[in-house]
Design a protein around this motif. Structure first.
Motif, short mmCIF file in Angstrom:
data_model
loop_
_atom_site.label_atom_id
_atom_site.label_comp_id
_atom_site.label_asym_id
_atom_site.label_seq_id
_atom_site.Cartn_x
_atom_site.Cartn_y
_atom_site.Cartn_z
N THR A 240 0.98 -1.23 -0.20
CA THR A 240 -0.15 -0.04 -0.16
C THR A 240 0.88 1.31 -0.11
O THR A 240 0.55 2.20 -0.94
N PRO A 241 1.85 1.36 0.86
CA PRO A 241 2.60 2.84 0.83
C PRO A 241 3.31 2.86 -0.53
O PRO A 241 3.19 4.11 -1.20
N ILE A 242 3.98 1.84 -1.05
CA ILE A 242 4.35 1.77 -2.22
C ILE A 242 3.27 2.35 -3.61
O ILE A 242 3.66 3.02 -4.29
N VAL A 243 2.47 1.57 -3.46
CA VAL A 243 1.53 1.83 -4.69
C VAL A 243 0.53 3.26 -4.52
O VAL A 243 0.64 3.88 -5.22
N ALA A 244 0.31 3.20 -3.34
CA ALA A 244 -0.41 4.73 -2.86
C ALA A 244 0.78 5.77 -3.40
O ALA A 244 0.37 7.01 -4.02
N THR A 245 2.02 5.81 -3.01
CA THR A 245 2.86 6.84 -3.48
C THR A 245 3.05 7.06 -4.80
O THR A 245 3.02 8.06 -5.40
N ALA A 246 3.12 5.96 -5.79
CA ALA A 246 3.13 6.00 -6.91
C ALA A 246 1.95 6.57 -7.65
O ALA A 246 1.82 7.43 -8.73
N LEU A 247 0.70 6.03 -7.42
CA LEU A 247 -0.41 6.56 -7.87
C LEU A 247 -0.68 8.14 -7.45
O LEU A 247 -1.12 8.69 -8.28
N ALA A 248 -0.30 8.50 -6.41
CA ALA A 248 -0.51 9.90 -6.06
C ALA A 248 0.31 10.95 -6.71
O ALA A 248 -0.12 12.02 -7.18
N GLU A 249 1.49 10.43 -7.08
CA GLU A 249 2.41 11.16 -8.04
C GLU A 249 1.88 11.62 -9.35
O GLU A 249 2.33 12.68 -9.81
N HIS A 250 0.94 10.86 -9.90
CA HIS A 250 0.54 10.99 -11.18
C HIS A 250 -0.79 11.88 -10.99
O HIS A 250 -1.43 11.61 -12.24
N GLY A 251 -1.42 12.08 -10.30
CA GLY A 251 -3.00 12.73 -9.92
C GLY A 251 -2.59 13.94 -9.37
O GLY A 251 -1.85 14.68 -9.54
N GLY A 252 -3.90 14.73 -9.48
CA GLY A 252 -3.91 16.04 -9.03
C GLY A 252 -3.72 16.17 -7.48
O GLY A 252 -3.24 15.26 -6.89
N ARG A 253 -4.34 17.26 -7.16
CA ARG A 253 -3.96 17.53 -5.59
C ARG A 253 -4.81 16.60 -4.82
O ARG A 253 -4.39 15.94 -3.62
N VAL A 254 -6.02 16.07 -5.22
CA VAL A 254 -6.94 14.80 -4.53
C VAL A 254 -6.53 13.55 -5.09
O VAL A 254 -6.78 13.45 -6.48
N PRO A 255 -5.77 12.57 -4.32
CA PRO A 255 -5.25 11.45 -4.95
C PRO A 255 -6.56 10.51 -5.16
O PRO A 255 -6.48 9.33 -4.38
N TRP A 256 -7.35 10.68 -6.27
CA TRP A 256 -8.59 9.86 -6.31
C TRP A 256 -8.02 8.38 -6.65
O TRP A 256 -8.69 7.33 -6.15
N ALA A 257 -7.03 8.08 -7.24
CA ALA A 257 -6.58 6.92 -7.75
C ALA A 257 -6.16 5.99 -6.51
O ALA A 257 -6.39 4.87 -6.39
N VAL A 258 -5.54 6.52 -5.53
CA VAL A 258 -5.32 6.09 -4.06
C VAL A 258 -6.75 5.43 -3.44
O VAL A 258 -6.66 4.48 -2.98
N GLY A 259 -7.65 6.46 -3.46
CA GLY A 259 -8.98 6.10 -3.01
C GLY A 259 -9.54 4.74 -3.71
O GLY A 259 -10.23 3.76 -3.18
#
Length: 423
Positions: A371-390
């Motif tokens: 989770t920390p690895i995937v969430a960090t990578a997903l959040a990097e390519h999104g906007g201010r709100v990390p919807w991909a992490v959700g």
């Protein structure tokens, strides 16, 4: 029971203090110190990679210490796992950084994190089984929840020390030596834990076993593999939610949102206090209404709350972030308060230490390591709100919901006593 539950709580608190101290350090400081040639994003991912190694080691620790617990008893597991975790944690605080010894620094960090994971992988099974197998059937959920409070206490201890150091030291002092203090403190805590556990009695249920399994892990794989996979999949969302809140959000808040370390740690710690306080309440509900209904409710709540949680986190406002974290951790503890009773009840006593611990810690690999690895990578390519992490967390919640739906209920049903008819 109170003395036993208190000793189990204290032991798991100490072990998870060790484990969480590393997670917080990985989120806040290990990247620049041990991977300075990487970009900030790559350094954070690398630090979370060493964090994930601890989860990979946990199922191996379950096999190793589970064999000991099923063959020799639950009590020896508690002593051996605490010694291993405590020693490796103190050693993490002594590892020179990349600037001093080069590539040997992250390698040593990796090895010590692996040993930490081995110890924690054995701890949970021993502590939970010793409590659960002493407890009366009608209150097994409540008494078994005491070791489950331990991780919350360990997290608060680890992050309380980090918070105090972060608030009182400059950034340069914290990076130079301040982050090491929580790891050094683990030595004193481990000695205290060993003293508490030295007088515990062996589980009566283990003493009743006439034919202990000769090769517990082989027996689990042969006869209980489906149960292990289902429990691992079911528990994945609990780990994913917990480490999204307590590890990934710290890195995201400080690096992407510019929120101070002190504010982020305070918000997360306040949410963990709420979670720890509700643990016995949820366990009592599990004794009354069953283990499975609570787990299904927690999974459903997780699936519904992940998008609101990331939206509240993205505001960077302390009160709103606290609300998001608290909602997620309430969903988490609705499941995990009853897991300490649920998992042992799913397995027969002769392989219970191995089976329950392997299933529990495999869930950690699926949910906690990634989770920390995937969430960090997903959040990097999104906007201010990390919807991909959700979306990622919601998908795990739905997977876990399906796995819980396939597991049986295990809550002991009271047997009615029929009075003989006179005459």
């Amino acid at each position: 029971m109170l003395r036993l539950a208190a000793a189990s709580l204290a032991g798991t608190a100490i072990e998870f203090y060790d484990f969480f101290a590393y997670g917080t350090a990985a989120a806040l400081v290990l990247g620049p110190l041990f991977f300075p040639t990487f970009s900030p994003l790559a350094g954070t991912l690398a630090a979370f990679g060493t964090f994930g190694v601890g989860f990979v080691a946990r199922p191996l620790g379950s096999v190793l210490f589970g064999h000991l617990g099923d063959r020799r008893g639950r009590r020896p597991v508690l002593v051996a796992s605490l010694l291993l975790t405590g020693a490796s944690t103190v050693a993490v605080g002594c590892v020179p950084t990349y600037g001093t010894i080069g590539m040997a620094a992250p390698v040593l960090l990796l090895v010590l994190r692996f040993l930490q994971g081995l110890g924690v992988g054995g701890e949970w099974g021993g502590a939970v089984l010793l409590t659960a197998e002493h407890a009366p059937a009608g209150r097994r959920g409540l008494w078994s929840s005491f070791p489950q409070i331990g991780p919350a206490v360990g997290f608060l201890l680890a992050n309380g020390v980090m918070l105090a150091l972060s608030a009182s030291l400059t950034d340069a002092q914290f990076a130079q030596w301040g982050w090491r203090v929580p790891f050094w403190a683990a030595g004193a805590l481990a000695l205290g834990g060993l003293w508490l556990r030295s007088s515990l009695a062996e589980s009566p249920r283990f003493l009743e076993i006439d034919d202990p399994a000769r090769m517990p892990f082989a027996e689990v794989v042969r006869h209980h593999w489906r149960l292990v996979l289902l429990t691992a999949g079911a528990l994945a969302i609990g780990y994913a939610v917990f480490y999204a809140v307590t590890t990934w959000s710290l890195a995201y808040g400080t690096e992407r949102l510019g929120v101070s370390r002190t504010v982020m740690l305070t918000c997360v710690m306040a949410a963990v206090v709420v979670k720890g306080s509700l643990t016995p309440v949820m366990a009592l509900l599990g004794d009354r209404y069953g283990r499975k209904p609570l787990c299904l409710a927690g999974c459903t709540a997780s699936a519904l709350w992940m998008f609101p949680m990331v939206a509240l986190l993205a505001t960077g406002q302390p009160l709103l972030m606290f609300l998001g974290f608290t909602g997620a951790l309430i969903a988490f503890i609705t499941m995990f308060a009853v897991i300490a009773a649920y998992l042992p009840e799913l397995y027969e006593p002769r392989v219970r230490c191995t089976g329950a611990a392997v299933g529990y810690n495999l869930g950690g690999v699926l949910g906690g390591a990634l989770t920390p690895i995937v969430a960090t990578a997903l959040a990097e390519h999104g906007g201010r709100v990390p919807w991909a992490v959700g979306a990622y967390l919601t998908a795990i919640a739905l997977l876990s919901l399906g796995c819980f739906a396939l597991l049986p209920e295990t809550r002991p049903v009271p047997v009615a006593v029929v009075e003989p008819v006179a005459g």
